[in-house]
Write a protein that holds these residues in place. Structure first.
Motif, PDB file in Angstrom:
ATOM      1  N   GLN A   1      -4.747   6.677   4.325  1.00  0.00           N
ATOM      2  CA  GLN A   1      -5.908   7.046   3.516  1.00  0.00           C
ATOM      3  C   GLN A   1      -5.713   8.366   2.780  1.00  0.00           C
ATOM      4  O   GLN A   1      -5.675   8.424   1.581  1.00  0.00           O
ATOM      5  CB  GLN A   1      -7.163   7.103   4.401  1.00  0.00           C
ATOM      6  CG  GLN A   1      -8.470   7.092   3.625  1.00  0.00           C
ATOM      7  CD  GLN A   1      -8.813   5.722   3.060  1.00  0.00           C
ATOM      8  OE1 GLN A   1      -8.648   4.718   3.721  1.00  0.00           O
ATOM      9  NE2 GLN A   1      -9.280   5.686   1.844  1.00  0.00           N
ATOM     10  N   GLY A   2      -5.573   9.452   3.515  1.00  0.00           N
ATOM     11  CA  GLY A   2      -5.342  10.750   2.884  1.00  0.00           C
ATOM     12  C   GLY A   2      -6.338  11.036   1.773  1.00  0.00           C
ATOM     13  O   GLY A   2      -7.541  10.879   1.927  1.00  0.00           O
ATOM     14  N   ASP A   3      -5.795  11.428   0.606  1.00  0.00           N
ATOM     15  CA  ASP A   3      -6.640  11.712  -0.547  1.00  0.00           C
ATOM     16  C   ASP A   3      -6.797  10.502  -1.463  1.00  0.00           C
ATOM     17  O   ASP A   3      -7.444  10.596  -2.513  1.00  0.00           O
ATOM     18  CB  ASP A   3      -6.040  12.879  -1.349  1.00  0.00           C
ATOM     19  CG  ASP A   3      -6.045  14.181  -0.555  1.00  0.00           C
ATOM     20  OD1 ASP A   3      -6.977  14.369   0.249  1.00  0.00           O
ATOM     21  OD2 ASP A   3      -5.117  14.986  -0.739  1.00  0.00           O
ATOM     22  N   CYS A   4      -6.211   9.385  -1.073  1.00  0.00           N
ATOM     23  CA  CYS A   4      -6.267   8.201  -1.928  1.00  0.00           C
ATOM     24  C   CYS A   4      -7.613   7.485  -1.811  1.00  0.00           C
ATOM     25  O   CYS A   4      -8.211   7.428  -0.739  1.00  0.00           O
ATOM     26  CB  CYS A   4      -5.152   7.226  -1.563  1.00  0.00           C
ATOM     27  SG  CYS A   4      -3.527   7.757  -2.104  1.00  0.00           S
TER      28      CYS A   4
ATOM     29  N   ILE B   1       0.827  -1.209   0.000  1.00  0.00           N
ATOM     30  CA  ILE B   1       0.000   0.000   0.000  1.00  0.00           C
ATOM     31  C   ILE B   1       0.867   1.267   0.000  1.00  0.00           C
ATOM     32  O   ILE B   1       0.604   2.220  -0.740  1.00  0.00           O
ATOM     33  CB  ILE B   1      -0.938   0.019   1.224  1.00  0.00           C
ATOM     34  CG1 ILE B   1      -1.832  -1.224   1.242  1.00  0.00           C
ATOM     35  CG2 ILE B   1      -1.789   1.282   1.214  1.00  0.00           C
ATOM     36  CD1 ILE B   1      -2.758  -1.318   0.065  1.00  0.00           C
ATOM     37  N   LYS B   2       1.909   1.262   0.836  1.00  0.00           N
ATOM     38  CA  LYS B   2       2.744   2.462   0.943  1.00  0.00           C
ATOM     39  C   LYS B   2       3.399   2.837  -0.382  1.00  0.00           C
ATOM     40  O   LYS B   2       3.291   3.985  -0.825  1.00  0.00           O
ATOM     41  CB  LYS B   2       3.795   2.268   2.033  1.00  0.00           C
ATOM     42  CG  LYS B   2       3.226   2.227   3.442  1.00  0.00           C
ATOM     43  CD  LYS B   2       4.324   2.051   4.470  1.00  0.00           C
ATOM     44  CE  LYS B   2       3.758   2.013   5.875  1.00  0.00           C
ATOM     45  NZ  LYS B   2       4.817   1.813   6.900  1.00  0.00           N
ATOM     46  N   PRO B   3       4.089   1.910  -1.054  1.00  0.00           N
ATOM     47  CA  PRO B   3       4.677   2.293  -2.346  1.00  0.00           C
ATOM     48  C   PRO B   3       3.628   2.656  -3.384  1.00  0.00           C
ATOM     49  O   PRO B   3       3.875   3.503  -4.244  1.00  0.00           O
ATOM     50  CB  PRO B   3       5.476   1.049  -2.769  1.00  0.00           C
ATOM     51  CG  PRO B   3       4.975  -0.064  -1.919  1.00  0.00           C
ATOM     52  CD  PRO B   3       4.515   0.557  -0.647  1.00  0.00           C
ATOM     53  N   ALA B   4       2.448   2.040  -3.304  1.00  0.00           N
ATOM     54  CA  ALA B   4       1.394   2.354  -4.269  1.00  0.00           C
ATOM     55  C   ALA B   4       0.944   3.806  -4.148  1.00  0.00           C
ATOM     56  O   ALA B   4       0.678   4.474  -5.155  1.00  0.00           O
ATOM     57  CB  ALA B   4       0.202   1.417  -4.064  1.00  0.00           C
ATOM     58  N   VAL B   5       0.867   4.296  -2.923  1.00  0.00           N
ATOM     59  CA  VAL B   5       0.456   5.690  -2.698  1.00  0.00           C
ATOM     60  C   VAL B   5       1.439   6.642  -3.377  1.00  0.00           C
ATOM     61  O   VAL B   5       1.042   7.645  -3.975  1.00  0.00           O
ATOM     62  CB  VAL B   5       0.371   5.989  -1.187  1.00  0.00           C
ATOM     63  CG1 VAL B   5       0.211   7.486  -0.932  1.00  0.00           C
ATOM     64  CG2 VAL B   5      -0.798   5.218  -0.566  1.00  0.00           C
ATOM     65  N   HIS B   6       2.718   6.320  -3.312  1.00  0.00           N
ATOM     66  CA  HIS B   6       3.738   7.188  -3.915  1.00  0.00           C
ATOM     67  C   HIS B   6       3.767   7.065  -5.439  1.00  0.00           C
ATOM     68  O   HIS B   6       4.114   8.018  -6.134  1.00  0.00           O
ATOM     69  CB  HIS B   6       5.110   6.849  -3.341  1.00  0.00           C
ATOM     70  CG  HIS B   6       5.243   7.134  -1.873  1.00  0.00           C
ATOM     71  ND1 HIS B   6       5.182   8.404  -1.342  1.00  0.00           N
ATOM     72  CD2 HIS B   6       5.411   6.296  -0.811  1.00  0.00           C
ATOM     73  CE1 HIS B   6       5.322   8.357  -0.035  1.00  0.00           C
ATOM     74  NE2 HIS B   6       5.460   7.084   0.312  1.00  0.00           N
TER      75      HIS B   6
ATOM     76  N   GLN C   1      -4.334   8.849  -7.668  1.00  0.00           N
ATOM     77  CA  GLN C   1      -4.726   8.492  -6.298  1.00  0.00           C
ATOM     78  C   GLN C   1      -5.906   7.517  -6.234  1.00  0.00           C
ATOM     79  O   GLN C   1      -6.655   7.490  -5.266  1.00  0.00           O
ATOM     80  CB  GLN C   1      -5.051   9.754  -5.489  1.00  0.00           C
ATOM     81  CG  GLN C   1      -3.894  10.745  -5.397  1.00  0.00           C
ATOM     82  CD  GLN C   1      -2.674  10.146  -4.685  1.00  0.00           C
ATOM     83  OE1 GLN C   1      -2.642  10.049  -3.477  1.00  0.00           O
ATOM     84  NE2 GLN C   1      -1.664   9.756  -5.454  1.00  0.00           N
ATOM     85  N   LYS C   2      -6.038   6.712  -7.289  1.00  0.00           N
ATOM     86  CA  LYS C   2      -7.029   5.636  -7.299  1.00  0.00           C
ATOM     87  C   LYS C   2      -6.281   4.314  -7.399  1.00  0.00           C
ATOM     88  O   LYS C   2      -5.673   4.010  -8.435  1.00  0.00           O
ATOM     89  CB  LYS C   2      -8.009   5.806  -8.460  1.00  0.00           C
ATOM     90  CG  LYS C   2      -8.889   7.045  -8.321  1.00  0.00           C
ATOM     91  CD  LYS C   2      -9.891   7.135  -9.463  1.00  0.00           C
ATOM     92  CE  LYS C   2     -10.794   8.358  -9.297  1.00  0.00           C
ATOM     93  NZ  LYS C   2     -11.806   8.458 -10.384  1.00  0.00           N
TER      94      LYS C   2
ATOM     95  N   LEU D   1      -3.261  -0.381   8.483  1.00  0.00           N
ATOM     96  CA  LEU D   1      -2.356   0.179   7.475  1.00  0.00           C
ATOM     97  C   LEU D   1      -3.118   1.086   6.517  1.00  0.00           C
ATOM     98  O   LEU D   1      -2.677   2.189   6.182  1.00  0.00           O
ATOM     99  CB  LEU D   1      -1.673  -0.949   6.706  1.00  0.00           C
ATOM    100  CG  LEU D   1      -0.758  -0.546   5.551  1.00  0.00           C
ATOM    101  CD1 LEU D   1       0.403   0.297   6.042  1.00  0.00           C
ATOM    102  CD2 LEU D   1      -0.236  -1.797   4.836  1.00  0.00           C
ATOM    103  N   LEU D   2      -4.288   0.631   6.093  1.00  0.00           N
ATOM    104  CA  LEU D   2      -5.096   1.400   5.150  1.00  0.00           C
ATOM    105  C   LEU D   2      -5.508   2.746   5.745  1.00  0.00           C
ATOM    106  O   LEU D   2      -5.399   3.794   5.097  1.00  0.00           O
ATOM    107  CB  LEU D   2      -6.342   0.585   4.770  1.00  0.00           C
ATOM    108  CG  LEU D   2      -6.998   0.890   3.427  1.00  0.00           C
ATOM    109  CD1 LEU D   2      -6.050   0.617   2.280  1.00  0.00           C
ATOM    110  CD2 LEU D   2      -8.267   0.041   3.274  1.00  0.00           C
TER     111      LEU D   2
END
Length: 267
Positions: A132-135, A98-103, A108-109, A127-128
């Motif tokens: 979360q943020g804007d993702c 999840i973390k690398p995916a956000v970057h 952001q989808k 973790l999610l």
């Protein structure tokens, strides 16, 4: 070098073993596929936790000095329990990237394809929430995919049809990044590309897992006295089937190693 145990509910952990043999080929590896009980993704949390601990103890008795829990479901449900019970052995788990995916995501989808147990686990949801943020995360349980992969039906029509069904909600949402939250799923990468196209970013954390393994081996000073470079493949169902799939799915990784196989019963 160290003797490293890698276990999964079935053949999915071969994706992690493949990366281990690429990054750290000098070690001796014991791979354990609990195929008689696959898939783990639809079993109770309590069962997964206890079974995972039992398998880790079996691997330790076989001489493993470090263990990789190469199953997202087992990591989510059991990793803390295993580490608490076996503090003297480095235990490395896997989790959806999840973390690398956000970057990596531009819009952001982000799609997350994982097992039912992984998606409902406290570890995954914590973790999610932390990211979360804007993702926008579109999570989908890949029900039925693991049994097909275990049968070697990597590119079969029924596998493609089921995968299309699972990915359809993500396509509708317009994801630009897909997280593979089960170690079985990287074997479906050609089909995923066929369905989603080449512009989608795919996140698989196998490389990061083995980097963490290497760090832990150094920390525990397990880089001495090299044994012969061999791989022992164990299955709780059919070792010959496991070996044939390994030769089909990770042939290059196996070429430089002696391979032994055996079917085992672990109560």
């Amino acid at each position: 070098m160290a003797t490293i145990g890698v276990f999964d509910s079935g053949i999915g952990g071969l994706t992690v073993l493949n990366e281990a043999l690429r990054q750290a080929p000098a070690h001796h590896y014991i791979y354990l596929a609990d195929s008689v009980n696959a898939p783990y993704g639809e079993k109770s949390s309590e069962w997964v936790a206890q079974r995972s601990l039992d398998l880790c103890h079996w691997l330790a008795r076989e001489g493993c000095q470090a263990l990789v829990v190469a199953c997202n479901t087992a990591t989510a449900e059991a990793i803390a329990h295993i580490r608490n019970d076996m503090p003297a052995i480095p235990i490395i788990g896997v989790e959806p990237g999840i973390k690398p995916a956000v970057h990596q995501s531009n819009n952001q989808k982000i799609g997350v394809l994982a097992t039912q147990n992984t998606l409902k686990s406290d570890k995954f949801n914590a973790l999610l929430k932390s990211l979360q943020g804007d993702c926008e995360f579109i999570s989908q349980a890949g029900l039925g995919l693991v049994p097909l992969i275990e049968e070697g039906k990597i590119d079969a029509p029924e596998t493609e049809a089921l995968l299309r069904e699972h990915l359809s909600v993500m396509q509708t949402a317009g994801i630009d990044t897909l997280v593979l939250g089960c170690t079985h799923y990287p074997f479906l990468l050609p089909l995923i590309r066929k369905i989603l196209g080449n512009d989608i970013q795919i996140v698989d954390t196998s490389a990061a897992v083995i980097k963490q393994l290497t760090r832990k081996l150094e920390e525990f000073e397990l880089l001495q006295s090299p044994p012969p470079r061999t791989i022992r493949l164990y299955s709780t169902l059919d070792a010959d089937h496991l070996h044939q799939l390994a030769k089909q799915l990770i042939p290059t990784a196996l070429e430089q190693h002696g391979v032994e196989t055996s079917t085992v019963f672990i109560s």
